[in-house]
Design an enzyme around this catalytic site. Structure first.
Site, PDB file in Angstrom:
ATOM      1  N   MET A 135       0.850  -1.192   0.000  1.00  3.00           N
ATOM      2  CA  MET A 135       0.000   0.000   0.000  1.00  3.00           C
ATOM      3  C   MET A 135       0.889   1.246   0.000  1.00  3.00           C
ATOM      4  O   MET A 135       0.436   2.342   0.327  1.00  3.00           O
ATOM      5  CB  MET A 135      -0.930  -0.006   1.213  1.00  3.00           C
ATOM      6  CG  MET A 135      -1.908  -1.202   1.160  1.00  3.00           C
ATOM      7  SD  MET A 135      -3.444  -0.932   2.010  1.00  3.00           S
ATOM      8  CE  MET A 135      -2.887  -0.654   3.665  1.00  3.00           C
ATOM      9  N   LEU A 188       6.763   3.092   1.520  1.00  3.55           N
ATOM     10  CA  LEU A 188       7.623   1.921   1.707  1.00  3.55           C
ATOM     11  C   LEU A 188       8.705   2.141   2.760  1.00  3.55           C
ATOM     12  O   LEU A 188       9.190   3.258   2.942  1.00  3.55           O
ATOM     13  CB  LEU A 188       8.277   1.578   0.359  1.00  3.55           C
ATOM     14  CG  LEU A 188       7.294   1.366  -0.793  1.00  3.55           C
ATOM     15  CD1 LEU A 188       8.042   1.071  -2.086  1.00  3.55           C
ATOM     16  CD2 LEU A 188       6.306   0.251  -0.489  1.00  3.55           C
ATOM     17  N   GLY A 206      11.223  -2.927   5.442  1.00  2.00           N
ATOM     18  CA  GLY A 206      10.491  -4.201   5.438  1.00  2.00           C
ATOM     19  C   GLY A 206      10.009  -4.531   4.026  1.00  2.00           C
ATOM     20  O   GLY A 206      10.187  -5.650   3.530  1.00  2.00           O
ATOM     21  N   HIS A 207       9.391  -3.543   3.361  1.00  7.18           N
ATOM     22  CA  HIS A 207       8.932  -3.765   1.980  1.00  7.18           C
ATOM     23  C   HIS A 207      10.118  -4.075   1.070  1.00  7.18           C
ATOM     24  O   HIS A 207      10.041  -4.949   0.210  1.00  7.18           O
ATOM     25  CB  HIS A 207       8.246  -2.508   1.427  1.00  7.18           C
ATOM     26  CG  HIS A 207       6.984  -2.123   2.123  1.00  7.18           C
ATOM     27  ND1 HIS A 207       6.887  -1.014   2.923  1.00  7.18           N
ATOM     28  CD2 HIS A 207       5.761  -2.699   2.127  1.00  7.18           C
ATOM     29  CE1 HIS A 207       5.653  -0.905   3.386  1.00  7.18           C
ATOM     30  NE2 HIS A 207       4.951  -1.921   2.920  1.00  7.18           N
TER      31      HIS A 207
HETATM   32  O1  PAF Z   1      -0.189  -5.821   3.596  1.00  6.48           O
HETATM   33  C1  PAF Z   1      -0.596  -4.889   2.887  1.00  6.48           C
HETATM   34  O2  PAF Z   1       0.063  -3.862   2.677  1.00  6.48           O
HETATM   35  C2  PAF Z   1      -1.984  -4.996   2.244  1.00  6.48           C
HETATM   36  O3  PAF Z   1      -2.875  -5.633   3.081  1.00  6.48           O
HETATM   37  C3  PAF Z   1      -1.951  -5.663   0.852  1.00  6.48           C
HETATM   38  C4  PAF Z   1      -1.499  -7.106   0.954  1.00  6.48           C
HETATM   39  C5  PAF Z   1      -1.034  -4.895  -0.069  1.00  6.48           C
HETATM   40  C6  PAF Z   1      -3.350  -5.657   0.255  1.00  6.48           C
HETATM   41  O4  PAF Z   1      -3.835  -4.373   0.094  1.00  6.48           O
END
Ligand code: PAF
Length: 277
Positions: free
Chosen positions: A30, A33, A36-37
């Protein structure tokens, strides 16, 4: 690296990659960032040749009184972080592109979706499962990567993939932590300096349980001192539970593989974390 907002454009680019026999990896996010991402992006890179990161703040997974409108967004910064990771494609659609006619069809993983976070966020996981399935259908990835911090989400997505015979592999990425142990989360930015310091108690209490659970005859008794640690530090416990790692049903006793999950409020900010024994 290309950023696309349209499904059709994305699918054209992905067809090119597939024509060159490249394996496609998806990291759904979402946005806003953090490290972790980025660790999930690196994991996707190890398992695929063309990495797609989706950035979409999904309205369907937010309750009426939740933080959808104030959810942090910074697409420019996200793109520059992803460029450094050599991501191939960023998919950042608008709400209209994803839900042009609103949303009448939902995917719900029964049972798992109503426990733990599902108690205080009753429609959250059907929103997550629905967008994740839509992203899988749009991207058709060979693999998709999700973080272990969102343990319940990971389990729900794995179950959806199994139940619906989806042809991709789900890979789990380890939780990345700040130096004081707080799990990285986009929502950490809501915390003021005092709350940010207090929030480190979540992981401290989980580690305490992992270390001391053998001294207690039942899970309830082992969890009680940890709950008090959190309360004394200024947190409001939404839940702190020891569960079976596959079914999320409460464990009577904490043993190897038991998963302990926590959701704790600091002010209005709700943070989650977990530890496997
Ligand atoms: O974990 C997240 O950021 C959200 O729940 C996801 C998996 C991107 C779905 O919108």
């Amino acid at each position: 690296m290309q950023t696309v907002t349209r499904i059709q454009t994305l699918q054209r680019r992905l067809q090119n990659a597939r024509d060159q026999d490249r394996r496609i990896g998806l990291v759904p996010t979402m946005g806003f960032l953090h490290e972790g991402h980025l660790s999930l992006v690196r994991l996707a890179r190890r398992h695929s040749d063309c990495v797609v990161v989706s950035i979409f703040v999904n309205p369907a997974q937010f309750g009426h009184n939740e933080d959808l409108t104030r959810y942090p967004r910074d697409l420019k910064r996200d793109c520059s972080l992803l460029r450094k990771e050599h991501v191939d494609l960023i998919f950042s659609p608008g709400v209209q592109e994803i839900y042009p006619d609103g949303l009448r069809t939902f995917v719900e993983v029964a049972g798992l979706s109503k426990l733990l976070c599902g108690v205080s966020r009753p429609d959250h996981f059907r929103g997550v499962a629905t967008i994740v399935l839509k992203l899988f259908n749009i991207v058709e990835p060979d693999i998709a990567v999700f973080g272990q911090k969102d343990y319940q989400q990971l389990l729900i997505i794995r179950r959806m993939v199994r139940d619906l015979n989806l042809k991709l592999r789900i890979i789990a990425g380890k939780t990345v932590r700040e130096p004081d142990g707080l799990a990285m989360s986009s929502r950490n930015m809501y915390l003021n300096a005092r709350q940010r310091k207090q929030a480190a108690v979540i992981y401290r209490s989980l580690k305490w349980i992992k270390k001391n659970h053998r001294d207690f005859r039942t899970a309830a008794r082992a969890l009680a001192p940890a709950r008090n640690m959190i309360i004394r530090a200024g947190g409001r416990v939404d839940y702190l539970e020891a569960v079976n790692p596959d079914t999320l049903m409460p464990a009577r006793k904490i043993k190897r593989r038991t998963c302990v999950l926590a959701a704790v409020y600091f002010g209005k900010t709700r943070l989650i974390d977990n530890i496997t024994i």
